[in-house]
Design a protein around this motif. Structure first.
Motif, PDB file in Angstrom:
ATOM      1  N   GLN A 172       0.829  -1.207   0.000  1.00 23.46           N
ATOM      2  CA  GLN A 172       0.000   0.000   0.000  1.00 23.46           C
ATOM      3  C   GLN A 172       0.864   1.258   0.000  1.00 23.46           C
ATOM      4  OE1 GLN A 172      -2.208   0.928   3.680  1.00 23.46           O
ATOM      5  NE2 GLN A 172      -4.052   0.942   2.413  1.00 23.46           N
ATOM      6  N   GLN A 173       1.887   1.283   0.841  1.00 26.55           N
ATOM      7  CA  GLN A 173       2.743   2.463   0.950  1.00 26.55           C
ATOM      8  C   GLN A 173       3.520   2.719  -0.328  1.00 26.55           C
ATOM      9  OE1 GLN A 173       2.811   4.637   3.725  1.00 26.55           O
ATOM     10  NE2 GLN A 173       0.963   3.410   4.044  1.00 26.55           N
ATOM     11  N   ARG A 174       3.869   1.683  -1.051  1.00 28.97           N
ATOM     12  CA  ARG A 174       4.640   1.827  -2.285  1.00 28.97           C
ATOM     13  C   ARG A 174       3.764   1.991  -3.525  1.00 28.97           C
ATOM     14  NH1 ARG A 174       8.736  -3.123  -2.266  1.00 28.97           N
ATOM     15  NH2 ARG A 174       9.102  -2.302  -4.380  1.00 28.97           N
ATOM     16  N   GLY A 175       2.460   1.937  -3.364  1.00 26.19           N
ATOM     17  CA  GLY A 175       1.552   2.114  -4.484  1.00 26.19           C
ATOM     18  C   GLY A 175       1.567   0.960  -5.461  1.00 26.19           C
ATOM     19  N   LEU A 176       1.821  -0.254  -4.964  1.00 25.30           N
ATOM     20  CA  LEU A 176       1.851  -1.435  -5.815  1.00 25.30           C
ATOM     21  C   LEU A 176       0.486  -2.109  -5.837  1.00 25.30           C
ATOM     22  CD1 LEU A 176       5.215  -2.977  -4.538  1.00 25.30           C
ATOM     23  CD2 LEU A 176       4.864  -1.690  -6.677  1.00 25.30           C
ATOM     24  N   ASP A 177       0.246  -2.906  -6.873  1.00 20.90           N
ATOM     25  CA  ASP A 177      -0.968  -3.704  -6.954  1.00 20.90           C
ATOM     26  C   ASP A 177      -0.766  -5.107  -6.395  1.00 20.90           C
ATOM     27  OD1 ASP A 177      -2.464  -1.653  -8.423  1.00 20.90           O
ATOM     28  OD2 ASP A 177      -1.074  -2.104 -10.056  1.00 20.90           O
ATOM     29  N   GLU A 178       0.483  -5.534  -6.288  1.00 20.27           N
ATOM     30  CA  GLU A 178       0.821  -6.834  -5.712  1.00 20.27           C
ATOM     31  C   GLU A 178       2.241  -6.768  -5.177  1.00 20.27           C
ATOM     32  OE1 GLU A 178       0.380  -9.442  -3.971  1.00 20.27           O
ATOM     33  OE2 GLU A 178      -0.902 -10.522  -5.407  1.00 20.27           O
ATOM     34  N   ILE A 179       2.526  -7.601  -4.184  1.00 20.72           N
ATOM     35  CA  ILE A 179       3.871  -7.653  -3.618  1.00 20.72           C
ATOM     36  C   ILE A 179       4.316  -9.104  -3.558  1.00 20.72           C
ATOM     37  CG2 ILE A 179       3.137  -7.800  -1.193  1.00 20.72           C
ATOM     38  CD1 ILE A 179       5.463  -5.662  -0.708  1.00 20.72           C
ATOM     39  N   ILE A 180       5.598  -9.336  -3.803  1.00 20.63           N
ATOM     40  CA  ILE A 180       6.147 -10.691  -3.818  1.00 20.63           C
ATOM     41  C   ILE A 180       7.190 -10.799  -2.722  1.00 20.63           C
ATOM     42  CG2 ILE A 180       7.398 -12.404  -5.192  1.00 20.63           C
ATOM     43  CD1 ILE A 180       6.201 -11.056  -7.686  1.00 20.63           C
ATOM     44  N   LEU A 181       7.018 -11.800  -1.859  1.00 22.95           N
ATOM     45  CA  LEU A 181       7.930 -12.009  -0.742  1.00 22.95           C
ATOM     46  C   LEU A 181       9.024 -13.003  -1.119  1.00 22.95           C
ATOM     47  CD1 LEU A 181       5.080 -11.180   0.587  1.00 22.95           C
ATOM     48  CD2 LEU A 181       6.059 -12.102   2.676  1.00 22.95           C
ATOM     49  N   CYS A 182      10.212 -12.769  -0.593  1.00 22.52           N
ATOM     50  CA  CYS A 182      11.322 -13.710  -0.697  1.00 22.52           C
ATOM     51  C   CYS A 182      11.663 -14.200   0.702  1.00 22.52           C
ATOM     52  CB  CYS A 182      12.539 -13.040  -1.323  1.00 22.52           C
ATOM     53  SG  CYS A 182      12.301 -12.508  -3.037  1.00 22.52           S
ATOM     54  N   ASP A 183      12.381 -15.333   0.780  1.00 24.02           N
ATOM     55  CA  ASP A 183      12.822 -15.812   2.082  1.00 24.02           C
ATOM     56  C   ASP A 183      14.118 -15.120   2.489  1.00 24.02           C
ATOM     57  OD1 ASP A 183      14.897 -17.075   0.696  1.00 24.02           O
ATOM     58  OD2 ASP A 183      14.090 -19.094   0.956  1.00 24.02           O
ATOM     59  N   ALA A 184      14.663 -15.481   3.646  1.00 22.99           N
ATOM     60  CA  ALA A 184      15.847 -14.801   4.166  1.00 22.99           C
ATOM     61  C   ALA A 184      17.061 -14.990   3.279  1.00 22.99           C
ATOM     62  CB  ALA A 184      16.147 -15.290   5.577  1.00 22.99           C
ATOM     63  N   GLU A 190       6.390 -16.233  -2.392  1.00 22.46           N
ATOM     64  CA  GLU A 190       4.956 -16.162  -2.681  1.00 22.46           C
ATOM     65  C   GLU A 190       4.544 -14.704  -2.832  1.00 22.46           C
ATOM     66  OE1 GLU A 190       2.716 -17.618   0.710  1.00 22.46           O
ATOM     67  OE2 GLU A 190       4.226 -16.821   2.079  1.00 22.46           O
ATOM     68  N   ALA A 191       3.318 -14.511  -3.278  1.00 20.65           N
ATOM     69  CA  ALA A 191       2.744 -13.169  -3.319  1.00 20.65           C
ATOM     70  C   ALA A 191       2.056 -12.881  -1.990  1.00 20.65           C
ATOM     71  CB  ALA A 191       1.764 -13.056  -4.479  1.00 20.65           C
ATOM     72  N   GLY A 192       1.483 -11.698  -1.870  1.00 18.35           N
ATOM     73  CA  GLY A 192       0.936 -11.256  -0.602  1.00 18.35           C
ATOM     74  C   GLY A 192      -0.187 -12.113  -0.067  1.00 18.35           C
ATOM     75  N   ALA A 193      -1.006 -12.683  -0.948  1.00 15.83           N
ATOM     76  CA  ALA A 193      -2.100 -13.555  -0.508  1.00 15.83           C
ATOM     77  C   ALA A 193      -2.328 -14.676  -1.508  1.00 15.83           C
ATOM     78  CB  ALA A 193      -3.377 -12.745  -0.322  1.00 15.83           C
ATOM     79  N   SER A 194      -1.278 -15.040  -2.246  1.00 20.40           N
ATOM     80  CA  SER A 194      -1.410 -16.024  -3.314  1.00 20.40           C
ATOM     81  C   SER A 194      -0.090 -16.739  -3.529  1.00 20.40           C
ATOM     82  CB  SER A 194      -1.802 -15.336  -4.641  1.00 20.40           C
ATOM     83  OG  SER A 194      -2.915 -14.495  -4.503  1.00 20.40           O
ATOM     84  N   ALA A 195      -0.181 -17.897  -4.168  1.00 24.06           N
ATOM     85  CA  ALA A 195       1.020 -18.550  -4.674  1.00 24.06           C
ATOM     86  C   ALA A 195       1.468 -17.817  -5.931  1.00 24.06           C
ATOM     87  CB  ALA A 195       0.731 -20.009  -4.996  1.00 24.06           C
ATOM     88  N   THR A 211      10.589 -22.470   1.257  1.00 26.99           N
ATOM     89  CA  THR A 211      10.777 -21.022   1.371  1.00 26.99           C
ATOM     90  C   THR A 211       9.912 -20.430   2.468  1.00 26.99           C
ATOM     91  OG1 THR A 211       9.037 -20.560  -0.260  1.00 26.99           O
ATOM     92  CG2 THR A 211      11.308 -20.805  -1.093  1.00 26.99           C
ATOM     93  N   GLY A 212       8.929 -21.199   2.948  1.00 23.89           N
ATOM     94  CA  GLY A 212       7.988 -20.681   3.941  1.00 23.89           C
ATOM     95  C   GLY A 212       6.676 -20.235   3.343  1.00 23.89           C
ATOM     96  N   CYS A 213       6.470 -20.473   2.056  1.00 22.93           N
ATOM     97  CA  CYS A 213       5.202 -20.077   1.441  1.00 22.93           C
ATOM     98  C   CYS A 213       4.075 -20.987   1.935  1.00 22.93           C
ATOM     99  CB  CYS A 213       5.296 -20.131  -0.079  1.00 22.93           C
ATOM    100  SG  CYS A 213       5.546 -21.775  -0.791  1.00 22.93           S
ATOM    101  N   VAL A 214       2.854 -20.456   1.875  1.00 29.33           N
ATOM    102  CA  VAL A 214       1.670 -21.234   2.231  1.00 29.33           C
ATOM    103  C   VAL A 214       1.471 -22.350   1.208  1.00 29.33           C
ATOM    104  CG1 VAL A 214      -0.849 -21.126   2.441  1.00 29.33           C
ATOM    105  CG2 VAL A 214       0.566 -19.313   3.434  1.00 29.33           C
TER     106      VAL A 214
END
Length: 285
Positions: A172-184, A190-195, A211-214
């Motif tokens: 939200q703060q960066r004005g993105l439509d989706e965010i992708i997480l990486c592990d350490a 994964e994405a914010g609420a999706s594979a 990686t810790g994804c759902v």
């Protein structure tokens, strides 16, 4: 009178709460509540449409796995695909919804401190309107403030929900439509609420569960369908550079599958023949 807190689910439709298999317009949950106090439980998000609960068997399997990992016993109304579908179909019907997004929240019964006093679970199910959004995601980016974390419970939904709250705030703060997480270690997770998936050179790729994804229900279904039709699939540890070299990238959850048009400065195809073929193979189950 025991201490408690009330739960309501504002809607134009009646009877949207199902508490321990009782349909109620509102509910009062007794305190202490271990879900509230310790996060001692998990949740599942499901879709009911066309008079069916989508992917009932896969949802039940993940719920059984989550209950086992938390030393809980699933209530009989949720413990088999047939029981789960019957229970939640009743909620969808009572709330007068032909298409519903459902959430089942489970938590350990009783009070106490960290030591589990029982394996019994209480649960609450809610329904809201559902309409699939399959439009392309215009702009995505890799998370800079939050990393995916592998744990014995990272495969299920709830115990690590704070991760996705942080990621959504950053998006939200960066004005993105989706965010992708990486592990350490920097691997795509994964994405914010999706594979997250991508196609390249006739092959389907998605991050490993390590990686810790759902362990998403739609993720499992897509991989099974692809393999049944002979589409090569690879679950692995991939750095962002691998994803950025893909022909097309998409995210998938129980609600929808959506392509991503742009990640950073990289543009991807949102119309892709192999993805269209995969979607044609896929059927709600």
């Amino acid at each position: 009178m025991p201490l408690g807190y009330s739960v309501t689910h504002p809607s134009l439709f009646p009877l949207v709460l199902l508490l321990n298999n009782q349909l109620l317009p509102t509910a009062t949950l007794a305190l202490p509540n271990r879900g509230l106090a310790f996060g001692d439980g998990f949740f599942e998000t499901l879709v009911y449409t066309d008079n069916r609960l989508r992917h009932a068997a896969l949802h039940t399997a993940r719920m059984q796995q989550a209950a086992s990992a938390l030393f809980l016993t699933l209530p009989p109304q949720l413990a088999t695909p047939e029981a789960l579908e019957t229970t939640l179909a009743g909620l969808a019907t009572a709330s007068r919804r032909s298409a519903a997004r459902l959430r089942v929240q489970l938590w350990r019964a009783g009070g106490g401190r960290y030591t589990p006093p029982t394996t019994d679970a209480e649960w609450l199910a809610t329904a809201e309107d559902f309409a699939a959004d399959t439009s392309p995601i215009q702009r995505a980016g890799f998370a800079e403030e939050t990393q995916a974390l592998y744990s014995p419970l990272s495969f299920c939904k709830g115990p690590q929900a704070w991760l996705y709250v942080r990621a959504a705030h950053e998006r939200q703060q960066r004005g993105l439509d989706e965010i992708i997480l990486c592990d350490a270690a920097g691997h795509v997770a994964e994405a914010g609420a999706s594979a997250v998936f991508w196609l390249n050179a006739g092959k389907l790729f998605t991050p490993s569960l390590t990686t810790g994804c759902v362990a998403g229900v739609r993720r499992a279904h897509l991989l099974r369908v692809a393999r049944q039709h002979g589409l090569p699939c690879e679950e692995g540890l991939f750095y962002p550079e691998t994803l950025l070299a893909a022909e097309t990238v998409f995210v998938a959850n129980v609600a929808s599958i959506r392509t991503i048009r742009q990640i950073g400065h990289q543009i991807f195809a949102t119309d892709h023949a192999l993805l269209a073929q995969l979607l044609a193979w896929e059927r709600p189950a």
